[in-house]
Design an enzyme around this catalytic site. Structure first.
Site, PDB file in Angstrom:
ATOM      1  CG  HIS A 480       1.417   1.942   0.479  1.00 38.96           C
ATOM      2  ND1 HIS A 480       0.457   2.610  -0.248  1.00 38.96           N
ATOM      3  CD2 HIS A 480       0.749   0.956   1.145  1.00 38.96           C
ATOM      4  CE1 HIS A 480      -0.727   2.063  -0.018  1.00 38.96           C
ATOM      5  NE2 HIS A 480      -0.574   1.048   0.817  1.00 38.96           N
ATOM      6  CD  GLU A 481       1.661  -2.031   2.971  1.00 41.14           C
ATOM      7  OE1 GLU A 481       0.900  -1.765   3.933  1.00 41.14           O
ATOM      8  OE2 GLU A 481       1.237  -2.390   1.863  1.00 41.14           O
ATOM      9  CG  HIS A 484      -1.370   1.736   5.477  1.00 46.71           C
ATOM     10  ND1 HIS A 484      -2.494   2.463   5.127  1.00 46.71           N
ATOM     11  CD2 HIS A 484      -1.101   0.936   4.414  1.00 46.71           C
ATOM     12  CE1 HIS A 484      -2.880   2.113   3.909  1.00 46.71           C
ATOM     13  NE2 HIS A 484      -2.050   1.196   3.449  1.00 46.71           N
ATOM     14  CD  GLU A 540      -4.676   1.035   1.175  1.00 41.02           C
ATOM     15  OE1 GLU A 540      -3.512   1.119   0.737  1.00 41.02           O
ATOM     16  OE2 GLU A 540      -5.001   0.293   2.114  1.00 41.02           O
ATOM     17  CG  ASP A 544      -0.579   4.680  -3.136  1.00 38.90           C
ATOM     18  OD1 ASP A 544       0.046   3.702  -2.695  1.00 38.90           O
ATOM     19  OD2 ASP A 544      -1.535   4.582  -3.921  1.00 38.90           O
TER      20      ASP A 544
END
Length: 632
Positions: A480-481, A484, A540, A544
């Site tokens: 997830h990070e 980004h 976000e 995900d």
């Protein structure tokens, strides 16, 4: 009651029993995966703080200073005796202002002492050249949680919330010597000034597009816009000389600044500033004022009880001394074996991400090369830093100071330290999260990911969990990070964190189309506590989706992979029980989707979900293949 089928609701299937019995602590808005880990860390460190305070034995000077502040905050009896007195000098500085000229004479002092102004100024990395620093200019915050609450359709809710705020302020002002007429005038003027701000400052949705904060403007132009304030003189007073350019985060607000703030509105501003200073100071004064000053926020989140004195003291000290406390926590409770294992998982995820980009079906080779380069340059910050920042050497306070004065002293040290960096190169080794924080982040302007030690625990991660469970937990969160770096915001930054377009025009169009498909997937979802704003939370949701995609790719190469364990642990991670008020508030101010959607929406985009649990068109978690969204 018949148990829900996993094909209809993964979140409910996995977490139903816990949701039925879990109790939300009286002083918190929620309980669950993140909150329970934070409580565990809180209990551990509070025990250590208490022991250090009792024995006068500390691992280093930084922790000694943190525990000194903790001890000072715990002394409720002393704070009760002092009452409002420690804050009166600052409140009177505001009250004695007569006009704009009197503020101009003290403007730099108001900035460094953090007194409320109709703007805020900071020093940060320049988004287009992140090796250097720049001056950033922001508008102030409004009373309500977001500007959307000021819209006509929210009039009834707005009136009720501002009524609660006004009652809180009246209770706090009862500790002052203001007359009854003055108190009412202060409230009236503060509300009037707030109404002016609400028409111009950014909403949470606007803030979620953070590259739009970058609006360079010549200092002479900013100085003209900010009349009657002497902005150029302020810059000279703060930095020795005025930089040629200032970055304006909220151009709409500053283009109308002189309409909001002028001689005619000065009394409104002054009374607004007095009240904001009083609210900010209240938690550092008597216990009665701490309870009164948090009543509005607690009403918004449904929290009935203020944290106990020792808990308040711990959070205050561990916040102001966050890096040394985080380093102590990581060094004491995070093992080297775990750090080595989790770092290997991160590296494997990055390499897998590269493979997925290489075989991506909508990017050209030129854009793929840039994306892979960006992945190669990601800096991994795992657990806790090696040392504390230099600023903590300066973070001391006199033994005879009140809690209020001690905190003001420390805040001023940190502010002046940030300002001193304007002429220095950016330090990419700095951590944006301390080791004791249960969270993780990607910094688009340094192209690094930070995973504090505190989040590296079950259900997210354990060296004793299966690889499938860890991939469904911390693995997907790491993915997830990393994702980004390629969401609708991060995709605008290059491998060095600079705002720079590295996409071909055609590839960017395709990415935007997929972003719109992600928005469409979430748009208009109705929950018992409100309606989802899919545009607000899209970054976000992209992350995900990307985190699940890359870890499912790893699962496909894992011997003995259990997709059931993977998806079940994914749902455990997002388990949360929260107060209705908090859930409703989060829809307007939190860029993340509600946890139930974070658990249930991403899996339905992937074939592995359907094959693992035999989900079909008859099941509620089914999405037709043509409507499934996979970007990364």
């Amino acid at each position: 009651m018949e148990k829900v089928r996993i094909q209809d609701d993964l979140y409910e299937f996995v977490n139903a029993e816990w949701l039925e019995t879990a109790v939300i602590p009286d002083d918190k808005p929620s309980a669950g995966g993140f909150a329970e880990l934070q409580t565990k860390v809180e209990q551990t460190l509070m025990g250590d703080f208490a022991k250090m305070a009792e024995t006068n034995e500390y691992p280093n000077t930084y922790m000694k200073n943190a525990v000194r502040l903790y001890d000072l905050a715990r002394d409720a009896e002393r704070r009760g005796r002092e009452g409002i007195r420690p804050a009166l000098a600052d409140l009177n500085r505001i009250r004695k202002l007569k006009d704009v000229s009197s503020l101009n004479r003290r403007l730099a002092e108001f900035v460094t002492d953090d007194l409320p102004l109709p703007f805020s100024i900071d020093v940060d990395a320049d988004m287009k050249d992140t090796s250097r620093h720049c001056v950033m200019l922001y508008g102030p915050s409004v009373i309500l949680p977001d500007t959307t609450y000021y819209k006509e359709e929210m009039a009834q809710q707005k009136e009720a919330m501002l009524g609660m705020w006004s009652n809180m302020v009246r209770a706090l002002m009862s500790h002052t010597r203001l007359s009854a007429e003055e108190k009412e005038q202060y409230v009236k003027d503060a509300l009037a000034f707030d109404e002016r701000l609400a028409k111009l400052v950014k909403s949470s949705e606007e803030w979620s597009e953070y590259p739009k904060m970058y609006n360079p403007m010549k200092t002479r132009t900013v100085s003209s816009l900010m009349k009657p304030l002497k902005f150029r003189k302020l810059l000279t007073d703060l930095f020795g000389e005025a930089p040629e350019t200032v970055i304006i985060a909220e151009p709409r607000y500053f283009k109308s600044f002189s309409e909001v703030f002028n001689e005619e509105t000065f009394e409104e501003y002054k009374h607004w500033a007095y009240i904001n200073q009083l609210i900010g100071a209240s938690s550092l004064l008597s216990e009665k004022m701490r309870e009164e000053g948090t009543s509005f926020r607690r009403a918004l989140t449904g929290v009935a009880q203020v944290p106990a004195v020792d808990k308040f003291a711990y959070y205050l000290a561990s916040g102001l001394y966050s890096e040394p406390v985080g380093l102590y926590y990581g060094d004491t409770y995070f093992g080297k074996a775990a750090k080595k294992d989790i770092t290997s998982i991160v590296k494997e995820i990055i390499e897998t991400y590269k493979l997925r980009v290489a075989k991506n079906d909508f990017l050209s080779d030129a854009t793929k090369e840039k994306a892979i380069l960006k992945l190669s340059k990601i800096v991994i910050k795992m657990g806790y830093p090696d040392k504390c920042g230099k600023v903590y050497r300066k973070m001391t306070f006199g033994a005879d100071l009140s809690l209020y004065d001690a905190v003001c002293t420390l805040n001023k040290v940190t502010k002046l330290d940030r300002f001193s960096k304007l002429s220095e190169p950016a330090d990419r080794t700095e951590w944006v999260m301390p080791g004791h924080m249960v969270n993780a982040c990607y910094n688009p302007f340094t192209n690094d990911i930070t995973f504090p030690a505190a989040i590296l625990q079950p259900p997210f991660y354990s060296i004793n969990q299966t690889r499938s469970e860890n991939l469904g937990g911390i693995g997907a969160v790491i993915g997830h990070e990393i994702s980004h770096a390629f969401d609708n915001n991060g995709a605008q930054c290059d491998e060095n964190g600079n705002l720079k377009n590295w996409w071909t025009k055609e590839d960017n169009k395709k990415f935007i189309a997929r972003t719109k498909a992600m928005i469409k997937e979430f748009e208009g979802i109705e929950l018992p506590w409100g309606k989802v704003n899919a545009t607000f939370i899209v970054s976000e949701n992209i992350a995900d989706n990307g985190g699940m995609a890359v870890t499912l790719e790893m699962m496909s190469r894992l011997d003995g992979a259990s997709y059931e364990e993977y998806f079940i642990n994914w749902a455990k991670v997002w388990c949360m029980k929260a107060r209705p008020e908090y859930l409703a508030l989060a829809l307007n101010v939190d860029v993340h989707a509600p946890n139930v959607l974070r658990a249930n929406m991403p899996p339905r985009n992937f074939d592995e979900w359907y094959t693992t649990f035999g989900a079909t068109k008859k099941d509620k978690m089914y999405i037709a293949p043509s409507k499934r969204v996979v970007i990364w």
